[in-house]
Enzyme design. Structure first.
Site, PDB file in Angstrom:
ATOM      1  CG  HIS A 125      30.416  31.217  37.507  1.00 35.71           C
ATOM      2  ND1 HIS A 125      29.951  32.450  37.105  1.00 35.71           N
ATOM      3  CD2 HIS A 125      31.727  31.385  37.855  1.00 35.71           C
ATOM      4  CE1 HIS A 125      30.941  33.335  37.214  1.00 35.71           C
ATOM      5  NE2 HIS A 125      32.013  32.725  37.672  1.00 35.71           N
ATOM      6  CG  ASP A 162      33.653  36.144  41.975  1.00 35.01           C
ATOM      7  OD1 ASP A 162      34.215  35.300  42.696  1.00 35.01           O
ATOM      8  OD2 ASP A 162      33.907  36.297  40.756  1.00 35.01           O
ATOM      9  CG  HIS A 164      34.754  36.055  37.010  1.00 38.48           C
ATOM     10  ND1 HIS A 164      35.752  35.791  37.929  1.00 38.48           N
ATOM     11  CD2 HIS A 164      35.371  36.220  35.809  1.00 38.48           C
ATOM     12  CE1 HIS A 164      36.924  35.779  37.317  1.00 38.48           C
ATOM     13  NE2 HIS A 164      36.714  36.043  36.042  1.00 38.48           N
ATOM     14  CG  ASP A 246      37.375  36.823  41.520  1.00 40.82           C
ATOM     15  OD1 ASP A 246      36.613  37.536  42.194  1.00 40.82           O
ATOM     16  OD2 ASP A 246      36.993  35.865  40.833  1.00 40.82           O
TER      17      ASP A 246
END
Length: 309
Positions: A125, A162, A164, A246
């Protein structure tokens, strides 16, 4: 296959507030899983702290200096909404960079077929000049730049599964067609980026967003039709994986319903790509995964697939 796992006790010393999902217990759970005899042949390497200059491969000097300023002498500082720093967080983040770079060096030198970097904090991120989403430095982006600068690698593929979206990696490579960034992720979800229409300067960004409650079938279909198709056309010299776990059905931060077997399957497909175009060269780096059981099971199957080919 010869697989190296990069680790360091400093990764447990990045302390976050109680109840924060990105906690040291994540690595403890993985280490417990790796005690199984199945992993007896796994080569474990203690990572070293990177030079600060390596951060500048993907970030601005202002970003590096601002992170240093946020490191407290004691207790915990909040850098932004979700990202916290404790006294040893900077050392942990630089050692994560050192681990990623060393893994790339080993794989490109033929000392290992592939590698897994078991580090925290995660990185995908972090944008050029902005920490966010638990991330200080974009470790995988730095590793890609290092492979190109130091080893002359021409085409690097980064695959991010991931849950996200890896907004930071997309931000860093948006204008760079020598790097293909591919991502499967839940949408809508934090950080709000990752639409199919986000394609980079020369279609070097490939997003495959998945709706909440999607499961194995939707994930594998998106992986085949979007990610693997793009990789086949790109023919990377090196495959890097942002391996977040995740998207597992147990994870508390999202609503995808993947099983550990899905990460095993995806690992196998990427190893096939690497076998065809990059001499089996794969480096994987831990990103998210916040249910300890789901993380440990999924990461263990991922590492085992790297070991077995």
């Amino acid at each position: 296959m010869t697989t190296q796992l990069y680790e360091n006790p400093i990764f447990l010393e990045h302390i976050v507030p109680e109840g924060h999902p990105e906690r040291p217990d994540r690595l403890k759970a993985l280490n417990l899983a790796l005690e199984h005899p199945t992993f007896a042949e796994l080569t474990r390497v203690k990572a070293s702290r990177a030079d600060e200059d390596l951060v500048l491969l993907a970030h601005t000097e202002d970003h590096l200096h601002s992170i240093k300023k946020w490191i407290p002498e004691e207790d915990i500082n909040q850098i932004e909404a979700d990202t916290f720093a404790s006294p040893l967080s900077f050392d942990a983040a630089l050692t994560a960079v050192g681990a990623a770079v060393a893994a790339v060096d080993a794989v490109l030198a033929g000392e290992a077929d592939n590698a897994f970097v078991a580090a925290r904090p995660p990185g995908h991120h972090a944008e050029k000049d902005r920490p966010m989403g638990f991330c200080f430095f974009n470790t995988i982006a730095i590793a890609a730049r290092h492979a190109q600068r130091t080893h002359g690698v021409e085409r690097v593929a980064i695959v991010d599964w991931d849950v996200h979206h890896g907004n930071g990696t997309q931000d860093i490579f948006w204008h760079d067609p020598s790097v293909l960034f591919c991502s499967t992720h839940q949408m809508p979800l934090y950080p709000g980026t990752g639409a199919r229409e986000e394609t980079g300067v020369r279609n070097n960004i490939v997003n495959a967003p998945l709706s909440p409650n999607s499961g194995s079938e939707h994930f594998r279909d998106a992986f085949r039709t979007r990610i693997l198709a793009a990789l086949g056309n790109f023919r990377p010299d090196l495959v890097l994986i942002s391996a977040g776990f995740d998207a597992h059905y147990r994870d508390p931060l999202a609503q995808l319903n993947l099983m550990a077997e899905d990460f095993d399957w995806a690992t196998g497909r990427l190893m096939e790509v690497a076998g065809k175009s990059s001499g089996n060269r794969v480096v994987s780096m831990l990103e998210g995964g916040y249910d300890l059981e789901g993380l440990a099971e999924s990461a263990a199957m991922h590492i085992l697939r790297l070991m077995r080919g």
